[in-house]
Design an enzyme around this catalytic site. Structure first.
Site, PDB file in Angstrom:
ATOM      1  N   LEU A  23       0.803  -1.261   0.063  1.00  0.00           N
ATOM      2  CA  LEU A  23      -0.116   0.033  -0.001  1.00  0.00           C
ATOM      3  C   LEU A  23       0.966   1.396  -0.049  1.00  0.00           C
ATOM      4  CD1 LEU A  23      -2.854  -0.789   2.657  1.00  0.00           C
ATOM      5  CD2 LEU A  23      -2.933  -1.226   0.172  1.00  0.00           C
ATOM      6  N   GLY A  26       7.643   4.589   3.255  1.00  0.00           N
ATOM      7  CA  GLY A  26       8.300   5.833   3.646  1.00  0.00           C
ATOM      8  C   GLY A  26       8.024   5.991   4.898  1.00  0.00           C
ATOM      9  N   GLY A  27       8.630   6.985   5.486  1.00  0.00           N
ATOM     10  CA  GLY A  27       8.262   7.382   6.840  1.00  0.00           C
ATOM     11  C   GLY A  27       9.029   6.085   7.717  1.00  0.00           C
ATOM     12  N   MET A  28       7.929   5.774   8.808  1.00  0.00           N
ATOM     13  CA  MET A  28       8.437   4.625   9.841  1.00  0.00           C
ATOM     14  C   MET A  28       8.357   3.401   9.269  1.00  0.00           C
ATOM     15  SD  MET A  28       7.078   6.465  13.471  1.00  0.00           S
ATOM     16  CE  MET A  28       5.635   6.504  12.847  1.00  0.00           C
ATOM     17  N   ASP A 138       3.079  11.932  14.966  1.00  0.00           N
ATOM     18  CA  ASP A 138       3.420  11.989  13.562  1.00  0.00           C
ATOM     19  C   ASP A 138       1.967  12.487  12.986  1.00  0.00           C
ATOM     20  OD1 ASP A 138       4.792  12.293  11.134  1.00  0.00           O
ATOM     21  OD2 ASP A 138       4.725  10.039  10.825  1.00  0.00           O
TER      22      ASP A 138
END
Length: 339
Positions: A23, A26-28, A138
């Site tokens: 899906l 990126g990020g965490m 976040d």
């Protein structure tokens, strides 16, 4: 790399899930849509990004995620399960039919009444989580999911789980990097500076930044590299939201501006106060029929190029701020978490 990563994950969890598609990432975390075979349902499986694994205690991460799993609220996407797959920490959440707030904003303007409903739902989620000792760290449109007329917030407790699971590490830099995990466009000044004592008021600042973007179509500090955004959060006064949306109710504009105060003590006391003020604006009238701006479309390639080229600049900006305006020395190591 991505194919090998997914193959490793699927092999380790083949008895539990049948993976359907990725899906996003990126990020965490990396995020996958999967079918939970024992309960015959679709779920979302999230796996920590490989770059966050160094120095991380998997067992402590799982214990911290269990704390987030205790959150049960209509506007919070709950954690269903967690574990590690061949050394990869993962957790699962319900699959929410619908779209993210980010996707909704890119489709076009929202009626003010709809935007207010989303903000009220997010504020209620924050009030509940903060009452249970969990700060999100976040809050952003990508972590707000829309289904029907309801908004829910996902990934509560994950940033805290990452930072806490590094606290036993011998590396101070890694510990502080965990504290600085977040998204530059929505970071409170204390979070941008990797303050280890940040609290729930960092979420209120991020809420204000998200509301500003939702209602005006522009980020608080728009058209800048992440390094310059972080520097602006630390030392630049945001524009008054009514400069871009003069028709907003004065009480709503004042609330957003208050959320964006540099000093945590100047923001609303807590998310409960935020909910009360939003409810008062909503019930006072003046929101029906009005339309707010859509967020501007940004080409993905350009956005990625800007992000990829700014890592060194992020570190330089925080280093400069440390030298010039007296940020604590650990702020530079904290910037590693957002570069």
């Amino acid at each position: 790399m991505s194919d090998r990563f997914r193959a490793r994950l699927e092999s380790a969890l083949s008895d539990i899930y049948r993976f359907e598609s990725e899906l996003g990432g990126g990020g965490m975390s990396r995020t996958y849509l999967a079918h939970e075979q024992s309960l015959d349902r679709r779920v979302v499986v999230k796996v920590l990004a490989p770059e966050l694994l160094e120095g991380l205690s998997i067992e402590r991460f799982k214990r911290e995620v269990l704390m987030a799993a205790k959150l049960q609220h209509p506007h919070v996407v709950p954690v269903l399960a967690s574990g590690d797959a061949d050394g990869l920490p993962w957790f699962s959440m319900p699959f929410v039919e619908g779209e993210s707030l980010r996707q909704r904003m890119l489709r076009g303007p929202l009626p003010l009444e709809e935007a207010m409903g989303i903000l009220r739902d997010v504020a209620r989620a924050l009030a509940y989580a903060h009452a249970h000792g969990i700060v999100h760290r976040d809050i952003k449109p990508d972590n707000v999911l829309l289904s029907g007329e309801s908004a829910t917030v996902t990934d509560f407790g994950i940033a805290k789980a990452i930072s806490a699971s590094r606290s036993d590490s011998n590396s101070t830099a890694l510990t502080q990097a965990g504290m600085a995990i977040g998204t530059p466009a929505y970071m409170a000044p204390e979070q941008a500076a990797a303050d280890p004592d940040l609290d729930h008021r960092a979420d209120l600042y991020a809420f204000g930044a998200m509301a500003f973007e939702l209602l005006t179509g522009e980020q608080v500090f728009a058209n800048r590299t992440p390094a310059r955004v972080l520097a602006a959060h630390l030392g630049e006064q945001p524009r008054d939201v009514r400069e871009l949306q003069p028709a907003l109710p004065a009480e709503l504009a004042a609330l957003i501006n208050q959320c964006l105060e540099k000093e945590p003590d100047a923001r609303p006391h807590d998310a409960v106060a935020l909910v009360r003020q939003l409810d008062a604006v909503f019930t006072s009238g003046g929101v029906s029929g009005a339309v707010v701006s859509a967020a501007p479309r940004i080409r993905l390639g350009r956005a990625l190029a800007i992000w990829a080229g700014s890592s060194a600049a992020v570190l330089a900006a925080v280093w400069a701020a440390t030298a010039l305006i007296g940020l604590p020395e650990w702020a530079f190591s904290g910037a590693v978490g957002v570069s």
